[in-house]
Write a protein that holds these residues in place. Structure first.
Motif, PDB file in Angstrom:
ATOM      1  N   UNK A 139       0.834  -1.209   0.000  1.00 29.05           N
ATOM      2  CA  UNK A 139       0.000   0.000   0.000  1.00 29.05           C
ATOM      3  C   UNK A 139       0.868   1.260   0.000  1.00 29.05           C
ATOM      4  N   UNK A 140       1.906   1.258   0.841  1.00 33.61           N
ATOM      5  CA  UNK A 140       2.793   2.426   0.917  1.00 33.61           C
ATOM      6  C   UNK A 140       3.552   2.619  -0.387  1.00 33.61           C
ATOM      7  N   UNK A 141       4.000   1.516  -1.004  1.00 28.58           N
ATOM      8  CA  UNK A 141       4.665   1.616  -2.300  1.00 28.58           C
ATOM      9  C   UNK A 141       3.723   2.222  -3.336  1.00 28.58           C
ATOM     10  N   UNK A 142       2.477   1.801  -3.308  1.00 32.18           N
ATOM     11  CA  UNK A 142       1.475   2.289  -4.264  1.00 32.18           C
ATOM     12  C   UNK A 142       1.288   3.803  -4.111  1.00 32.18           C
ATOM     13  N   UNK A 143       1.120   4.253  -2.882  1.00 28.33           N
ATOM     14  CA  UNK A 143       0.917   5.678  -2.635  1.00 28.33           C
ATOM     15  C   UNK A 143       2.168   6.481  -3.014  1.00 28.33           C
ATOM     16  N   UNK A 144       3.328   5.984  -2.608  1.00 29.81           N
ATOM     17  CA  UNK A 144       4.573   6.679  -2.912  1.00 29.81           C
ATOM     18  C   UNK A 144       4.815   6.741  -4.420  1.00 29.81           C
ATOM     19  N   UNK A 145       4.570   5.621  -5.099  1.00 30.98           N
ATOM     20  CA  UNK A 145       4.749   5.601  -6.547  1.00 30.98           C
ATOM     21  C   UNK A 145       3.788   6.539  -7.253  1.00 30.98           C
ATOM     22  N   UNK A 146       2.544   6.593  -6.780  1.00 29.89           N
ATOM     23  CA  UNK A 146       1.566   7.494  -7.379  1.00 29.89           C
ATOM     24  C   UNK A 146       1.986   8.954  -7.207  1.00 29.89           C
ATOM     25  N   UNK A 147       2.493   9.295  -6.025  1.00 31.31           N
ATOM     26  CA  UNK A 147       2.935  10.676  -5.799  1.00 31.31           C
ATOM     27  C   UNK A 147       4.120  11.015  -6.680  1.00 31.31           C
ATOM     28  N   UNK A 148       5.030  10.056  -6.876  1.00 34.93           N
ATOM     29  CA  UNK A 148       6.201  10.273  -7.726  1.00 34.93           C
ATOM     30  C   UNK A 148       5.790  10.514  -9.179  1.00 34.93           C
ATOM     31  N   UNK A 198      13.582  12.081  -2.094  1.00 31.82           N
ATOM     32  CA  UNK A 198      12.782  11.762  -0.917  1.00 31.82           C
ATOM     33  C   UNK A 198      13.565  10.918   0.058  1.00 31.82           C
ATOM     34  N   UNK A 199      12.953  10.649   1.198  1.00 30.98           N
ATOM     35  CA  UNK A 199      13.608   9.843   2.227  1.00 30.98           C
ATOM     36  C   UNK A 199      13.768   8.399   1.776  1.00 30.98           C
ATOM     37  N   UNK A 236      10.570  -4.756   9.814  1.00 28.85           N
ATOM     38  CA  UNK A 236      11.260  -3.896   8.843  1.00 28.85           C
ATOM     39  C   UNK A 236      10.290  -3.369   7.788  1.00 28.85           C
ATOM     40  N   UNK A 237       9.323  -4.199   7.390  1.00 32.64           N
ATOM     41  CA  UNK A 237       8.356  -3.772   6.381  1.00 32.64           C
ATOM     42  C   UNK A 237       7.481  -2.638   6.886  1.00 32.64           C
ATOM     43  N   UNK A 238       7.037  -2.738   8.135  1.00 30.15           N
ATOM     44  CA  UNK A 238       6.209  -1.678   8.700  1.00 30.15           C
ATOM     45  C   UNK A 238       7.005  -0.370   8.805  1.00 30.15           C
ATOM     46  N   UNK A 239       8.249  -0.459   9.270  1.00 29.45           N
ATOM     47  CA  UNK A 239       9.087   0.736   9.383  1.00 29.45           C
ATOM     48  C   UNK A 239       9.316   1.364   8.018  1.00 29.45           C
ATOM     49  N   UNK A 240       9.648   0.531   7.027  1.00 28.33           N
ATOM     50  CA  UNK A 240       9.919   1.085   5.701  1.00 28.33           C
ATOM     51  C   UNK A 240       8.651   1.621   5.058  1.00 28.33           C
ATOM     52  N   UNK A 241       7.509   1.004   5.341  1.00 24.83           N
ATOM     53  CA  UNK A 241       6.244   1.529   4.825  1.00 24.83           C
ATOM     54  C   UNK A 241       5.978   2.931   5.362  1.00 24.83           C
ATOM     55  N   UNK A 242       6.251   3.145   6.645  1.00 26.65           N
ATOM     56  CA  UNK A 242       6.075   4.482   7.232  1.00 26.65           C
ATOM     57  C   UNK A 242       7.008   5.483   6.561  1.00 26.65           C
ATOM     58  N   UNK A 243       8.249   5.063   6.288  1.00 25.33           N
ATOM     59  CA  UNK A 243       9.203   5.933   5.588  1.00 25.33           C
ATOM     60  C   UNK A 243       8.688   6.298   4.198  1.00 25.33           C
ATOM     61  N   UNK A 244       8.132   5.313   3.494  1.00 27.00           N
ATOM     62  CA  UNK A 244       7.577   5.573   2.167  1.00 27.00           C
ATOM     63  C   UNK A 244       6.393   6.537   2.222  1.00 27.00           C
ATOM     64  N   UNK A 245       5.528   6.354   3.190  1.00 28.79           N
ATOM     65  CA  UNK A 245       4.377   7.254   3.318  1.00 28.79           C
ATOM     66  C   UNK A 245       4.824   8.662   3.691  1.00 28.79           C
ATOM     67  N   UNK A 255       4.071  12.007   1.560  1.00 31.63           N
ATOM     68  CA  UNK A 255       3.513  13.212   2.168  1.00 31.63           C
ATOM     69  C   UNK A 255       4.390  14.432   1.896  1.00 31.63           C
ATOM     70  N   UNK A 256       5.700  14.259   2.000  1.00 29.81           N
ATOM     71  CA  UNK A 256       6.601  15.378   1.723  1.00 29.81           C
ATOM     72  C   UNK A 256       6.508  15.806   0.263  1.00 29.81           C
ATOM     73  N   UNK A 257       6.279  14.844  -0.631  1.00 28.86           N
ATOM     74  CA  UNK A 257       6.132  15.177  -2.055  1.00 28.86           C
ATOM     75  C   UNK A 257       4.828  15.931  -2.294  1.00 28.86           C
ATOM     76  N   UNK A 258       3.776  15.582  -1.562  1.00 31.93           N
ATOM     77  CA  UNK A 258       2.508  16.307  -1.671  1.00 31.93           C
ATOM     78  C   UNK A 258       2.685  17.752  -1.211  1.00 31.93           C
ATOM     79  N   UNK A 259       3.415  17.939  -0.110  1.00 29.86           N
ATOM     80  CA  UNK A 259       3.697  19.304   0.368  1.00 29.86           C
ATOM     81  C   UNK A 259       4.491  20.071  -0.678  1.00 29.86           C
TER      82      UNK A 259
END
Length: 204
Positions: free
Chosen positions: A117-126, A153-154, A177-186, A190-194
């Motif tokens: 899910x986080x990859x999907x959101x991050x990729x869409x923002x990119x 991005x981070x 590790x997946x949960x931590x990296x998912x938070x980093x991706x989100x 968010x920073x890209x949206x800003x």
């Protein structure tokens, strides 16, 4: 975040190798497809829990991902090559977490799904940012010459590959590790949206 430092060290080596391959008639699109094939093979190995072997193929896959651009710069870039590269990169990034879910659905299913899910959101923002940047004729070479606008991005390619390799070395730790990296991706999304709000807020 680390892509810039890594590229400064690797690009000169890749460019020399890419120029040599281009002189021998290497096709950058074929290298892109080869890298993707190696990435899928790595995902298959993860799915069957051959994690150490998967790590080796991940590294080879990403070597191809760097070489295709170097060959393209030496022989002539095409829009299709840039399109193919980004599509297969995203497919590879999705295949590895999916493979960890397949390897152990009970332990990895929820965390792996959250990461996808986080990859999907991050990729869409990119990609959405790249489309708007193209519309406004914005350019950047902060990550080298690319076929589309790259925002930093981070969580970038270097961090993603490092996470995949760490997960292969310590598969029992994948959920955390997946949960931590998912938070980093989100956070990256968010920073890209800003950034988009600041850059695109006024009419073209």
């Amino acid at each position: 975040m680390l892509d810039g430092a890594v590229r400064r060290r690797l690009d000169p080596v890749l460019d020399r190798l890419g120029a040599a391959l281009a002189k021998r008639g290497a096709n950058p699109d074929a290298i892109t497809i080869l890298g993707f094939g190696l990435g899928l093979a790595a995902a298959a190995l993860v799915g069957f829990r051959f994690y150490s072997s998967a790590a080796g193929l991940i590294l080879l896959s990403r070597l191809c991902d760097g070489l295709d651009g170097a060959v393209a710069r030496a022989s002539g870039k095409t829009d299709f090559g840039g399109f193919l590269d980004i599509v297969l990169d995203f497919a590879f990034y999705g295949a590895i977490p999916l493979a960890f879910i397949i390897a152990d659905p009970a332990a990895n299913g929820l965390a792996g799904g959250f990461l996808l899910f986080a990859f999907y959101v991050n990729g869409a923002s990119f990609l959405a940012y790249a489309v708007m940047a193209e519309k406004r004729a914005l350019t950047t070479e902060v990550r080298g010459a690319k076929s589309l606008y790259f925002t930093t991005g981070l969580a970038e390619a270097t961090e993603t590959i490092a996470f995949f390799l760490a997960a292969c070395l310590f598969p029992a730790w994948f959920p955390l590790m997946a949960v931590i990296f998912a938070v980093v991706c989100l956070y990256t999304a968010l920073s890209r949206i800003v950034l988009a709000r600041l850059t695109f807020r006024n009419p073209q």
